[in-house]
Design a protein around this motif. Structure first.
Motif, PDB file in Angstrom:
ATOM      1  N   SER A 184       0.824  -1.200   0.000  1.00 15.67           N
ATOM      2  CA  SER A 184       0.000   0.000   0.000  1.00 15.67           C
ATOM      3  C   SER A 184       0.862   1.256   0.000  1.00 15.67           C
ATOM      4  CB  SER A 184      -0.935  -0.009   1.213  1.00 15.67           C
ATOM      5  OG  SER A 184      -1.777   1.116   1.209  1.00 15.67           O
ATOM      6  N   GLY A 185       1.972   1.205   0.736  1.00 11.93           N
ATOM      7  CA  GLY A 185       2.866   2.364   0.778  1.00 11.93           C
ATOM      8  C   GLY A 185       3.474   2.678  -0.574  1.00 11.93           C
ATOM      9  N   VAL A 186       3.892   1.643  -1.288  1.00 11.50           N
ATOM     10  CA  VAL A 186       4.464   1.856  -2.617  1.00 11.50           C
ATOM     11  C   VAL A 186       3.403   2.365  -3.578  1.00 11.50           C
ATOM     12  CG1 VAL A 186       5.603   0.762  -4.576  1.00 11.50           C
ATOM     13  CG2 VAL A 186       6.270   0.130  -2.248  1.00 11.50           C
ATOM     14  N   ARG A 187       2.223   1.756  -3.545  1.00  7.22           N
ATOM     15  CA  ARG A 187       1.137   2.218  -4.431  1.00  7.22           C
ATOM     16  C   ARG A 187       0.804   3.681  -4.166  1.00  7.22           C
ATOM     17  NH1 ARG A 187      -1.257  -3.090  -3.300  1.00  7.22           N
ATOM     18  NH2 ARG A 187      -2.533  -2.103  -1.696  1.00  7.22           N
ATOM     19  N   PHE A 188       0.812   4.068  -2.887  1.00  2.00           N
ATOM     20  CA  PHE A 188       0.536   5.459  -2.530  1.00  2.00           C
ATOM     21  C   PHE A 188       1.558   6.390  -3.170  1.00  2.00           C
ATOM     22  CE2 PHE A 188       1.551   9.064   0.227  1.00  2.00           C
ATOM     23  CZ  PHE A 188       0.310   9.676   0.372  1.00  2.00           C
ATOM     24  N   ASP A 240      -5.566   1.448  -4.750  1.00  2.00           N
ATOM     25  CA  ASP A 240      -6.131   0.368  -5.552  1.00  2.00           C
ATOM     26  C   ASP A 240      -5.101  -0.759  -5.694  1.00  2.00           C
ATOM     27  OD1 ASP A 240      -7.276  -1.297  -7.386  1.00  2.00           O
ATOM     28  OD2 ASP A 240      -7.295   0.155  -9.033  1.00  2.00           O
ATOM     29  N   PRO A 241      -5.414  -1.964  -5.201  1.00  8.84           N
ATOM     30  CA  PRO A 241      -4.450  -3.070  -5.281  1.00  8.84           C
ATOM     31  C   PRO A 241      -3.999  -3.390  -6.699  1.00  8.84           C
ATOM     32  CG  PRO A 241      -6.217  -3.607  -3.770  1.00  8.84           C
ATOM     33  CD  PRO A 241      -6.631  -2.345  -4.465  1.00  8.84           C
ATOM     34  N   ALA A 242      -4.829  -3.073  -7.684  1.00  5.04           N
ATOM     35  CA  ALA A 242      -4.487  -3.398  -9.071  1.00  5.04           C
ATOM     36  C   ALA A 242      -3.709  -2.286  -9.766  1.00  5.04           C
ATOM     37  CB  ALA A 242      -5.762  -3.703  -9.862  1.00  5.04           C
ATOM     38  N   SER A 243      -3.443  -1.185  -9.061  1.00  4.39           N
ATOM     39  CA  SER A 243      -2.848  -0.022  -9.704  1.00  4.39           C
ATOM     40  C   SER A 243      -1.365  -0.182  -9.993  1.00  4.39           C
ATOM     41  CB  SER A 243      -3.062   1.223  -8.841  1.00  4.39           C
ATOM     42  OG  SER A 243      -2.424   1.074  -7.576  1.00  4.39           O
ATOM     43  N   VAL A 244      -0.682  -1.044  -9.258  1.00  6.23           N
ATOM     44  CA  VAL A 244       0.756  -1.262  -9.443  1.00  6.23           C
ATOM     45  C   VAL A 244       1.024  -2.757  -9.414  1.00  6.23           C
ATOM     46  CG1 VAL A 244       3.070  -0.834  -8.532  1.00  6.23           C
ATOM     47  CG2 VAL A 244       1.306   0.923  -8.290  1.00  6.23           C
TER      48      VAL A 244
END
Length: 222
Positions: A96-100, A175-179
Motif C-alpha cells: 500500500s505504501g508503494v502504491r501510494f 487500488d491493489p491493481a494499480s501497481v
C-alpha cells in the motif's frame, strides 16, 4: 494525562485521525516533506507535552531518522500518556505504501519492486526496536489495534472517554491493481521481513486479547 496516536503509514491512519478529530483536540506533529531543511526543523520543533490534557491527542508518523517518537520525545515513557497505534500485515502495509507513492507521483511504477524492498522491516525501524525489546515497546501502548478491526477500536476509545461513537470512513485507500509487483520481489520481501512479521504477530495477539476483553465487558454490562 493526554493521548497520542502513533500514525504508522498505511495502517488506516488517515481514517483514524479524522475520526479522532471528532473526539479530541488534535495536535498534528507531521513532517511536510523529506528535504534536509524540513527534517532538521521538524526534529527540533517539539510540542510541549506538559500543556496537553485528557481532551488532547498528539498525532504524527515519527518515522524519520532523528524524529522517531522516542528520539523526538525521549521522555515519552515517563509522562502520563495513553499511546495508540494500529498494525496490519507487513506485506500489505508495504504494498500500500508503494502504491501510494506511485499514485502521488513520488516514484514511477518501474521502481515499484525496488521501493518495496526498501520497506523491509518498516515496523522495526519506525518503532526503533530490536528482537530484545519489541514486546516491551508494543506493551507501552495503551491501545494496540488492527486495521481490520478499526471500528471496534474507535468504539472502545469513544466509550472510554465518554464521547459519541464515530463511524470510521475509509480514506486514502490505494487500488491493489494499480501497481504490479514481481513474484520475486514479494518473495524476497517476505524472507527479509521476518522480524516485522514477528512484531506484527505479537501486536495482533495483544490487539485480539484486548478485543476479547472489550467484548466480554460489553456482555457483562448488558
Amino acid at each position: 494525562m493526554f493521548y497520542l496516536f502513533h500514525h504508522i503509514p498505511k495502517t488506516a491512519g488517515t481514517s483514524v485521525r479524522v475520526a479522532l478529530s471528532k473526539m479530541f483536540q488534535v495536535h498534528e506533529d507531521y513532517h511536510k516533506n523529506i528535504s534536509r531543511e524540513e527534517m532538521e526543523r521538524y526534529v527540533k520543533d517539539r510540542i510541549n507535552l506538559s500543556e496537553l490534557t485528557e481532551r488532547d491527542i498528539l498525532c504524527g508518523h515519527w518515522n524519520i531518522i532523528g524524529g522517531r517518537l522516542w528520539e523526538k520525545y525521549p521522555e515519552i515513557d515517563d509522562v502520563p500518556v495513553r499511546k495508540i497505534a494500529f498494525f496490519r500485515p507487513p506485506l500489505d502495509t508495504a504494498l500500500s505504501g508503494v502504491r501510494f507513492n506511485v499514485r502521488n507521483g513520488h516514484i514511477s511504477d518501474q521502481r515499484a519492486n525496488e521501493m518495496l524492498l526498501k520497506r523491509v522491516n518498516y515496523f522495526a525501524t519506525t518503532l526503533g526496536c530490536d528482537s530484545e525489546n519489541y514486546r516491551q515497546r508494543i506493551d507501552s501502548y495503551w491501545h494496540v489495534g488492527l486495521t481490520s478491526r478499526v471500528q471496534d477500536s474507535m468504539d472502545f476509545i469513544a466509550d472510554t472517554i465518554s464521547a459519541d461513537r464515530v463511524k470510521v470512513a475509509r480514506r486514502n485507500v490505494t487500488d491493489p491493481a494499480s501497481v504490479q509487483f514481481s513474484d520475486a520481489a514479494i518473495a524476497e520481501f517476505k524472507e527479509r521481513s521476518k522480524f516485522d512479521q514477528e512484531i506484527y504477530d505479537y501486536a495482533a495477539s495483544v490487539a485480539n486479547t484486548a478485543y476479547d476483553a472489550i467484548r466480554q465487558s460489553a456482555v457483562e454490562n448488558q
